[in-house]
Structure formats: C-alpha cells, structure tokens
Design an enzyme around this catalytic site. Structure first.
Site, PDB file in Angstrom:
ATOM      1  N   GLN A  54      -6.409 -12.858 -11.843  1.00 14.58           N
ATOM      2  CA  GLN A  54      -6.409 -11.600 -12.588  1.00 14.58           C
ATOM      3  C   GLN A  54      -5.696 -11.782 -13.941  1.00 14.58           C
ATOM      4  O   GLN A  54      -5.608 -10.963 -14.324  1.00 14.58           O
ATOM      5  CB  GLN A  54      -5.854 -10.365 -11.730  1.00 14.58           C
ATOM      6  N   LYS A  78     -14.450 -13.832 -12.598  1.00 18.07           N
ATOM      7  CA  LYS A  78     -13.581 -12.606 -12.990  1.00 18.07           C
ATOM      8  C   LYS A  78     -13.340 -12.828 -14.611  1.00 18.07           C
ATOM      9  O   LYS A  78     -12.701 -11.983 -15.181  1.00 18.07           O
ATOM     10  CB  LYS A  78     -12.276 -12.450 -12.420  1.00 18.07           C
ATOM     11  N   CYS A  92      -8.753  -6.575  -0.482  1.00 17.80           N
ATOM     12  CA  CYS A  92      -8.120  -7.990   0.197  1.00 17.80           C
ATOM     13  C   CYS A  92      -6.640  -8.065  -0.068  1.00 17.80           C
ATOM     14  O   CYS A  92      -6.385  -9.206  -0.439  1.00 17.80           O
ATOM     15  CB  CYS A  92      -8.895  -8.936  -0.631  1.00 17.80           C
TER      16      CYS A  92
HETATM   17  N1  7TS Z   1      -6.404 -13.655  -6.024  1.00 17.89           N
HETATM   18  C1  7TS Z   1      -6.770 -12.617  -6.849  1.00 17.89           C
HETATM   19  C2  7TS Z   1      -5.457 -12.346  -7.522  1.00 17.89           C
HETATM   20  C3  7TS Z   1      -8.131 -12.030  -6.551  1.00 17.89           C
HETATM   21  O1  7TS Z   1      -7.990 -10.840  -7.526  1.00 17.89           O
HETATM   22  C4  7TS Z   1      -9.266 -12.512  -5.971  1.00 17.89           C
HETATM   23  C5  7TS Z   1     -10.421 -11.575  -6.004  1.00 17.89           C
HETATM   24  C6  7TS Z   1      -8.943 -13.716  -5.631  1.00 17.89           C
HETATM   25  C7  7TS Z   1      -7.853 -14.526  -5.564  1.00 17.89           C
HETATM   26  C8  7TS Z   1     -10.051 -14.518  -4.819  1.00 17.89           C
HETATM   27  O2  7TS Z   1     -11.139 -15.039  -5.719  1.00 17.89           O
HETATM   28  P1  7TS Z   1     -12.495 -15.328  -5.494  1.00 17.89           P
HETATM   29  O3  7TS Z   1     -13.014 -15.523  -6.880  1.00 17.89           O
HETATM   30  O4  7TS Z   1     -12.100 -16.816  -4.839  1.00 17.89           O
HETATM   31  O5  7TS Z   1     -12.986 -14.309  -4.282  1.00 17.89           O
HETATM   32  N2  7TS Z   1     -10.262 -10.403  -6.298  1.00 17.89           N
HETATM   33  C9  7TS Z   1     -10.927  -9.510  -5.742  1.00 17.89           C
HETATM   34  C10 7TS Z   1     -10.744  -8.032  -5.825  1.00 17.89           C
HETATM   35  O6  7TS Z   1      -9.842  -7.448  -6.487  1.00 17.89           O
HETATM   36  N3  7TS Z   1     -11.798  -7.306  -5.510  1.00 17.89           N
HETATM   37  O7  7TS Z   1     -12.874  -8.433  -5.058  1.00 17.89           O
HETATM   38  C11 7TS Z   1     -12.382  -9.346  -5.252  1.00 17.89           C
END
Ligand code: 7TS
Length: 413
Positions: free
Chosen positions: A210, A233, A371
């Site tokens: 983020q 993201k 999550c």
């Molecule tokens: N870390 C943070 C801070 C995140 O916001 C997310 C996903 C992840 C790790 C995992 O990322 P991925 O791309 O490997 O899945 N966050 C979110 C959310 O806030 N809503 O859906 C996914």
C-alpha cells in the site's frame, strides 16, 4: 493522458479518462471506484502494452535464439530495469520478480528466515499487518521453534513505535512491518524503525503493497533490507510483484523454488544455481503481466508520484471530513499520518449490508476484515466499510459516497 490541472486547483489530477474501466454504469449509476487498496484499475497504456505483447511478441524468455524470444526477453528485462529505477534499488540483481507481495514475503520467510531461525529467536511484526505479513512468519516460526512477537497499536490506529523499539532485543532476528496499513491507512515511520533495528543489527522487511501506489519510494533512503509489493495495486496486472532485497542478503540466501531458469547447470549429483536475481525465479514467469507492470511504472512516472501524493492527501482530508459530518458514523483509523484509506462504521448497519446498498448506487467499497483480522480484534469489531482512494478519484466520488451512505441510513432508519 490529459494534461494535469494547475497546481492551484487543490493539486487535483485529471486522469480518470486514462482508465477505461471507470467509464461504465453500475446498476444505472456511473461507477465510483473506491476499492483500489484491494486492486487498482489499469490505465489504457497498461492494457495496450499487455495486448501488444500478446498479439505480436509472445514467446518464452531467456531461452530462444529466435526474434520473438528476443523481443519478449527485452521487454521483460526492460520492465525489471524500470522497477529498479522506480524504487531506486542499487542494482537490477536486487529486483526479484514474483507473483506479488504474498509470494515475496513467503520467499523471505522461507529462504532468509527458515535457515537462520531457531528456538529462542523472535520475529517482530506489528498489530497492523495484513495476513500476508503475519501467516508466513507464523509458518516459519512453527517450522523452527522461533516466536512471533507483535508491536501494539494505539487507539487512533497509529503504531506504538516506542514500544516496538523496546521489543527489538537480541532475540529478534528479523522485523517485518507494513509501510501503509491496508485496513486503516496508517503510514508507519519506516525510516525510524529501520534505524532502530539496524542499531541492533536486525534486518527489516517492509511490506510496501500500500506504499508504492501512493508515494515515491526510495529503498536506499529508507535503508530497509527487503521491500515487497504487488503489481495490481499500482495499476499493473494481477499475478505480478517484486521482492527487492539488498544484494548481500539475497546472495547469501538459498533458492526457494527449484526449476527451469534458476539454474546454470543441473547434474544428478548436484545443481549449480543461476546468478541473482534469476536464482529466485524458477519456471516460466508471468511475462505479459510483468511487461504490463513496466508500463504501469512508465505511467506513474509520467503522472509523477509527488503529484499523486499531494492529490490523494488533499482528497483523503476531504473524505475524512465529509464522513465525519455524518451522524452516527464512526471513523476507524485516525492516525495523524495516513494515506488513501478510510475505514468506518455507520450506526449498527452491518458493513456488508452497507456495501451492498452502496453497490446498488454504483459505488464500490470493500467491507469486512480486509485480511487484517487482528486489527479488527484490536477494535473489537467484526469488520469495517473501507473507502480507498487512488489517483483517479476526485471530490465528486467522495460526494457520491457520502450521499449514498446517508441514503443507506434512511433505508435502515
Ligand atoms: N500487504 C498489504 C499491506 C496488502 O494491502 C495486501 C493486499 C497484501 C499484502 C497482499 O497482497 P497480494 O497482492 O499478494 O494479495 N491487500 C488487500 C486489501 O486491502 N484488500 O484486498 C487485498
């Protein structure tokens, strides 16, 4: 891409038209997309880069002598170079391409953590973490007998940094901390945490999932040892991501997954692994996705991250202020330093019901625990409604959200 509006115009950007998915009606209302923290929309430039590659350049990378394989390799490795510059890593060897933040953290837990951790050791995280920055550490702790310890947060959702630093004793072998909380939007003082940890010779992993979509990130200025993030993201394709690691650390780590591409020579009596970063990239990668991620980096560079940050800071202040004027609305997460996320609860309306009513008015938010169940446990709530902002949102989006929340209150009155 349209020209940016003048600085005087509240630092507002005008890039919505770059994102074709935003130009649609949902249940008869123009879409207001406030769920970019879960997954951000992609600009036309990213969609085109992926389509062009699929249409005319597709082949496997690193292995062909033919033209298409050369083209694919050049575009794929070109994206790595763009990502290196994007976070100011010292070398392209430090950019490991992964499927996302989750895979990057698991790689570090298993390849850095597992050979080093033993009973009596500790892994230090915070109460703000996404499950992806909790569970991989729980797993490696179970495998090694090490202990997971957690730095607490305050009532406003800010990290108790003093307490976190106190927890950095000799037993701690690695610190893992989010740059920005996905559930509350809290921006953690990463530089300060890194400095304190390094004084105790503890390496630090920063979960930047983020962070990178909202602010310029310079891993050398932050001083962190690992920095991980996801392509989807930051306006790129899903199934892409990065593990940045300091070269000396990556060099000393064994491969995590075995397979093609990560080797120099394979014999039944032993295998010689490839050099960095390929040692950690087994098998055919997500070539199209990575090329799209390279296009996302180009796009962010064109818009400029400092302008994005200014735009979103102003918009978050507006969002928070407008929400706080709604009777019976409770803001969750009010730390002084925040980025692009506001969680809230409205009276005793269940967040899922609120989300459904908003969807019927064309407004996409996320509801639930995001999550980050321990954050919900901290506030003794089952979940929240969460509006998350990106560079393409504007005040109209906020106004539409606020009037839709008021309408939901009328429905439930
Ligand atoms: N870390 C943070 C801070 C995140 O916001 C997310 C996903 C992840 C790790 C995992 O990322 P991925 O791309 O490997 O899945 N966050 C979110 C959310 O806030 N809503 O859906 C996914």
């Amino acid at each position: 891409m349209k020209p940016l509006k003048a600085e005087s115009d509240d630092a507002l950007l005008n890039v919505r038209d770059d994102f074709p998915a935003l130009d649609q009606a949902i249940h008869g209302h123009p879409l207001v997309y406030l769920d970019s923290a879960a997954s951000a929309q992609q600009p036309q430039a990213v969609i085109d880069a992926v389509a062009n590659y699929q249409q005319s350049d597709h082949a496997n990378v690193h292995r062909g002598v033919h033209t298409l394989s050369h083209r694919a390799t050049e575009a794929y490795e070109g994206a790595r170079d763009k990502l290196r510059a994007f976070i100011n890593a010292a070398s392209r060897s430090e950019i490991v391409l992964t499927s996302g933040t989750t895979e990057s953290i698991n790689l570090v837990a298993q390849s850095y953590g597992r050979p080093r951790l033993q009973r009596g050791d500790q892994v230090l995280i915070t109460h703000l973490e996404h499950h992806s920055n909790i569970v991989p550490w729980q797993l490696v702790c179970e495998q090694t007998g090490a202990e997971l310890i957690v730095a607490p947060i305050n009532e406003d959702g800010s990290l108790d940094v003093e307490r976190m630093i106190e927890l950095m004793t000799e037993a701690v072998r690695i610190v893992a901390v989010g740059h920005v909380s996905n559930a509350l939007g809290t921006v953690n003082p990463v530089r300060r945490i890194v400095d304190a940890a390094h004084e105790c010779d503890i390496p630090v992993l920063v979960d930047g999932a983020q962070g990178v979509p909202h602010m310029a990130v310079d891993v050398q200025a932050l001083g962190c040892d690992f920095y991980v993030f996801s392509g989807h993201k930051m306006f790129g394709p899903t199934g892409t991501g990065v593990l940045y690691g300091r070269e000396a650390l990556l060099d000393a780590m064994p491969p995590w997954k075995g397979g093609g591409d990560m080797i120099l020579e394979v014999r039944f009596d032993g295998t010689v692994f490839n050099e960095l970063p390929y040692k950690f990239e087994a098998g055919t990668p997500n070539i199209a996705g990575v090329i799209g991620l390279g296009a996302a980096v180009d796009y962010l560079k064109r818009v400029k991250l400092d302008r994005i940050a200014a735009h979103e800071t102003a918009l978050l202040a507006y969002l928070t202020q407008q929400l706080s004027e709604i009777d019976g609305l409770r803001l969750i997460g009010t730390a002084p330093d925040k980025a692009s996320v506001q969680s809230f609860l409205v009276g005793d309306i269940h967040p899922h019901d609120l989300g459904t009513i908003l969807d019927h008015q064309g407004i996409a938010i996320r509801t639930g625990h995001h999550c980050a169940m321990p954050v919900m446990q901290r506030f003794d709530i089952p979940g929240t409604a969460r509006a998350s902002l990106a560079l393409y949102n504007d005040r109209d989006d906020v106004d539409r959200l606020v009037s839709a929340v008021r309408k939901a209150q009328e429905i439930f009155a």
